[in-house]
Design a protein around this motif. Sequence first.
Motif, PDB file in Angstrom:
ATOM      1  N   GLN A  72      50.709  59.641  67.227  1.00 41.19           N
ATOM      2  CA  GLN A  72      50.693  58.814  66.016  1.00 41.19           C
ATOM      3  C   GLN A  72      51.648  57.637  66.192  1.00 41.19           C
ATOM      4  O   GLN A  72      52.743  57.772  66.731  1.00 41.19           O
ATOM      5  N   GLY A  73      51.194  56.493  65.745  1.00 43.15           N
ATOM      6  CA  GLY A  73      52.053  55.306  65.722  1.00 43.15           C
ATOM      7  C   GLY A  73      51.848  54.563  64.425  1.00 43.15           C
ATOM      8  O   GLY A  73      50.749  54.518  63.880  1.00 43.15           O
ATOM      9  N   SER A  74      52.928  53.981  63.889  1.00 44.05           N
ATOM     10  CA  SER A  74      52.816  53.254  62.622  1.00 44.05           C
ATOM     11  C   SER A  74      53.778  52.072  62.628  1.00 44.05           C
ATOM     12  O   SER A  74      54.821  52.095  63.291  1.00 44.05           O
ATOM     13  N   GLY A  75      53.387  51.057  61.933  1.00 48.12           N
ATOM     14  CA  GLY A  75      54.256  49.885  61.761  1.00 48.12           C
ATOM     15  C   GLY A  75      54.288  49.479  60.292  1.00 48.12           C
ATOM     16  O   GLY A  75      53.276  49.583  59.592  1.00 48.12           O
ATOM     17  N   ARG A  76      55.428  49.012  59.839  1.00 42.52           N
ATOM     18  CA  ARG A  76      55.579  48.642  58.436  1.00 42.52           C
ATOM     19  C   ARG A  76      56.490  47.419  58.321  1.00 42.52           C
ATOM     20  O   ARG A  76      57.580  47.396  58.887  1.00 42.52           O
ATOM     21  N   ARG A  77      56.034  46.421  57.598  1.00 45.39           N
ATOM     22  CA  ARG A  77      56.847  45.226  57.349  1.00 45.39           C
ATOM     23  C   ARG A  77      57.310  45.226  55.900  1.00 45.39           C
ATOM     24  O   ARG A  77      56.511  45.371  54.975  1.00 45.39           O
ATOM     25  N   ASN A 116      59.463  47.844  60.702  1.00 47.12           N
ATOM     26  CA  ASN A 116      59.815  49.171  61.228  1.00 47.12           C
ATOM     27  C   ASN A 116      58.631  49.742  62.017  1.00 47.12           C
ATOM     28  O   ASN A 116      57.480  49.614  61.609  1.00 47.12           O
ATOM     29  N   HIS A 117      58.912  50.391  63.110  1.00 55.06           N
ATOM     30  CA  HIS A 117      57.911  51.063  63.926  1.00 55.06           C
ATOM     31  C   HIS A 117      58.321  52.514  64.125  1.00 55.06           C
ATOM     32  O   HIS A 117      59.506  52.812  64.290  1.00 55.06           O
ATOM     33  N   GLN A 118      57.334  53.374  64.111  1.00 53.10           N
ATOM     34  CA  GLN A 118      57.566  54.804  64.392  1.00 53.10           C
ATOM     35  C   GLN A 118      56.453  55.321  65.305  1.00 53.10           C
ATOM     36  O   GLN A 118      55.283  55.009  65.090  1.00 53.10           O
ATOM     37  N   TYR A 119      56.867  56.114  66.294  1.00 50.33           N
ATOM     38  CA  TYR A 119      55.901  56.704  67.233  1.00 50.33           C
ATOM     39  C   TYR A 119      56.210  58.190  67.370  1.00 50.33           C
ATOM     40  O   TYR A 119      57.383  58.587  67.444  1.00 50.33           O
ATOM     41  N   HIS A 120      55.153  58.998  67.370  1.00 49.48           N
ATOM     42  CA  HIS A 120      55.305  60.450  67.476  1.00 49.48           C
ATOM     43  C   HIS A 120      54.251  61.006  68.431  1.00 49.48           C
ATOM     44  O   HIS A 120      53.111  60.564  68.436  1.00 49.48           O
ATOM     45  N   VAL A 121      54.660  61.985  69.212  1.00 52.12           N
ATOM     46  CA  VAL A 121      53.748  62.825  69.992  1.00 52.12           C
ATOM     47  C   VAL A 121      54.145  64.264  69.699  1.00 52.12           C
ATOM     48  O   VAL A 121      55.285  64.666  69.984  1.00 52.12           O
ATOM     49  N   ASP A 122      53.220  65.050  69.109  1.00 52.46           N
ATOM     50  CA  ASP A 122      53.564  66.391  68.644  1.00 52.46           C
ATOM     51  C   ASP A 122      52.494  67.400  69.056  1.00 52.46           C
ATOM     52  O   ASP A 122      51.317  67.073  69.241  1.00 52.46           O
ATOM     53  N   LEU A 123      52.940  68.643  69.179  1.00 57.04           N
ATOM     54  CA  LEU A 123      52.065  69.802  69.205  1.00 57.04           C
ATOM     55  C   LEU A 123      52.236  70.512  67.876  1.00 57.04           C
ATOM     56  O   LEU A 123      53.365  70.835  67.483  1.00 57.04           O
ATOM     57  N   GLY A 124      51.120  70.749  67.172  1.00 55.69           N
ATOM     58  CA  GLY A 124      51.255  71.271  65.825  1.00 55.69           C
ATOM     59  C   GLY A 124      50.356  72.461  65.553  1.00 55.69           C
ATOM     60  O   GLY A 124      49.268  72.590  66.116  1.00 55.69           O
ATOM     61  N   VAL A 125      50.836  73.334  64.676  1.00 50.08           N
ATOM     62  CA  VAL A 125      50.056  74.447  64.147  1.00 50.08           C
ATOM     63  C   VAL A 125      49.735  74.102  62.705  1.00 50.08           C
ATOM     64  O   VAL A 125      50.639  73.911  61.894  1.00 50.08           O
TER      65      VAL A 125
END
Length: 472
Positions: free
Chosen positions: A109-114, A128-137
């Motif tokens: 997941q990646g997101s950007g916000r101004r 702002n930028h946020q990046y995530h790589v996850d393993l999820g249940v």
Amino acid sequence: MHRLIFSVMALLALSACSLAPDYTRPAAPVPAAWPTGPAYQEGAAHTGQAVADIPWQEFFIDPQLQKLITLALENNRDLRVAALNIERSRAQYQIRRADLFPEIDAIGQGSGRRVPADLSGAGEAVTNHQYHVDLGVSAYELDLFGRVRSLKDQALEQYLASEQARRSVQISLVAEVAANYLTLAADRERLALVKETLATYQVSFELSRSRFEAGIASALDFNQAKTAVEAARAEIARYTTVVAQDENALNLVVGTQVPGELQPPALSATLTAVKELAPGIPSEVLLHRPDILQAESLLKGYNANIGAARAAFFPRITLVSTIGTGSAELSGLFKDGSLAWSFAPFISLPIFDAGRNQANLQVAAADREIAVARYEQAIQTAFREVADALARRGTIDAQLAAQQALTDATEESYRLSLARFDKGVDNYLAVLVSQRFLYGAQQSLISARLDRLNNLVTLYKVLGGGWSEPLP
């Protein structure tokens, strides 16, 4: 994090409880022995191989019939649907079984916000930028009270029932092919008999016409002979139609056009097409008949549904968790300190549902009682079918012997009547009556022979015979 993992594993270990009632097979509501009496053969106890263990290739001796049954197993649409139902039930079982295990997804997941300057608090616009790589249940239910496991067990029994349903379809198909084959053979023999009778009638008619024209025979004798000829022609037309309809029925059950070389000969040539059987004891029928096994699997499935309905009264715990990396920059996803995780157990406890769970439990209990009744009915039906076949078997040989003797006697009466007519002792009416009696006796003899063969086929079917492993 290690504590979290150990806690999850401990909860998974608890997911073994089931609230389904213990299954007990209902007692068979039939006698322990087959009926006895004047209609049944005495001393027919089974001492050899169980009928259900006799492959159809061994029971049906006629090579043409064997090839025809093989063709039907390859092409019949009812059997094909039954096989597809097995595949569907197997997939449904796999779906339910998968619910016992956590579903792990990889999420990127990646997101950007101004943020505008007048909202940022810094006096200038901020991005702002946020990046995530996850393993999820995602939404994994801890099956503490066996709800998911009960649903899985129900799906398993449905799958097993579908397998037994396919066996039932194959057994019925094998018997139906044999019955249609023998019926076609009998009707072809009837048609041949009518043609032979017509030829005899025509000889008598020509003789009567010659005698009438010579003034020796009366007009009544002449017209009686003509009546017999026309009646035989009408019978030929009728049996020609019947034979064509028999061929259509055989093509339908086989699932394709039956080749000419697999068409049956006259019934008299197929009297040894099947082998003799011993009925055994009722417990063998209960053990081997797939329709009874199918009814029992469905009963077990409804029994498992009670466990799922009971579990609905207890709390349900659902886990949502992820572990992965997060960063404000894409290049920082896998740097030290980027570890991110979340753990969000969710518990729901039923407090007020306006009686929904109680009603669902009552429905599940009623479904099980219905399944019990159907299981018992399946046993009673099986017992009745075997008893009926045994009653017919106990009398058909005597009927066949009597019919053969009657035919022989009628044939001799016809020969004597014809001789008396030729010598001018009797009129043609006596010959005509004898011919009709002989024709009726011959037709009845064909029917008796067909009944005997069909009875053996029916007995084989109702005792659970006709199954073999699916063709490769």
